[in-house]
Design a protein around this motif. Structure first.
Motif, short mmCIF file in Angstrom:
data_model
loop_
_atom_site.label_atom_id
_atom_site.label_comp_id
_atom_site.label_asym_id
_atom_site.label_seq_id
_atom_site.Cartn_x
_atom_site.Cartn_y
_atom_site.Cartn_z
N GLY A 101 -21.02 33.93 41.91
CA GLY A 101 -22.00 32.93 41.49
C GLY A 101 -22.10 32.72 39.99
N VAL A 127 -19.95 23.46 49.37
CA VAL A 127 -20.89 24.45 48.86
C VAL A 127 -21.90 23.73 47.98
N ASN A 132 -23.87 29.75 44.84
CA ASN A 132 -23.51 30.13 46.20
C ASN A 132 -22.03 30.47 46.36
N VAL A 133 -21.29 30.41 45.28
CA VAL A 133 -19.85 30.66 45.33
C VAL A 133 -19.57 32.13 45.04
N ASP A 134 -18.84 32.77 45.95
CA ASP A 134 -18.43 34.15 45.72
C ASP A 134 -17.23 34.18 44.77
N SER A 148 -17.10 31.23 49.72
CA SER A 148 -18.55 31.38 49.55
C SER A 148 -19.19 31.87 50.84
N GLU A 149 -20.41 32.33 50.68
CA GLU A 149 -21.21 32.73 51.83
C GLU A 149 -21.48 31.51 52.72
#
Length: 167
Positions: A101, A127, A132-134, A148-149
């Motif tokens: 994130g 996304v 919210n981005v891994d 992302s999750e």
């Protein structure tokens, strides 16, 4: 015969010049093609042009230039495949743009991306926001991969809806 050798050398020189130029000026505009593939396509389409064949605008001159490009492209791809350092030199390496994130500002600058372009790429992957981005990576071919999750949640929801369970 030396006339055709001259055409071959000119075609190979233009090919190498274009690869170097694209490497120096960035790859963010390239999305589906690797640098080598793009150069190959551009040069094959111009193989019969005066820039590579000089004053010889004959069919033979164009074919000699095209053959030189095919051979050079083949050799370069084999070298990249067999020698990873050559691949890194020519194609570059993936660049992490977002990690957990957090925007990797130095890498964003290195890739010559604006925050707005990065946000657009994140949205294109479904996304909502950068937070919210891994992981987001600029790949060597110019594509941006986003994990992302949100993706995991959507995939899990689709599997449950299809009766595949949650695993």
């Amino acid at each position: 015969m030396t006339q055709y050798l001259d055409i071959m050398l000119r075609a190979v020189a233009v090919y190498i010049f274009i690869i170097i130029a694209i490497r120096l000026f960035g790859k963010k505009e390239l999305t589906q093609l690797s640098v080598i593939d793009l150069v190959f396509i551009l040069l094959i389409s111009n193989a019969v042009q005066n820039a590579m064949v000089g004053s010889n605008t004959s069919l033979q001159g164009g074919l000699v230039a095209a053959v030189a490009l095919f051979i050079t492209n083949f050799i370069l791809k084999k070298l990249i495949y067999k020698f990873q350092p050559i691949g890194k030199l020519i194609q570059g390496e993936p660049i992490t743009l977002i990690y957990n994130g957090s925007v990797q500002k130095k890498n964003l600058e290195k890739a010559d991306f604006t925050i707005y372009e990065l946000e657009a790429a994140v949205r294109e992957h479904g996304v909502k926001s950068i937070e919210n981005v891994d992981l987001a990576i600029l790949e060597v071919d110019g594509n941006i991969s986003v994990l992302s999750e949100d993706f995991k949640t959507k995939s899990r929801r689709k599997r449950v809806q299809k009766g595949l369970g949650d695993f």
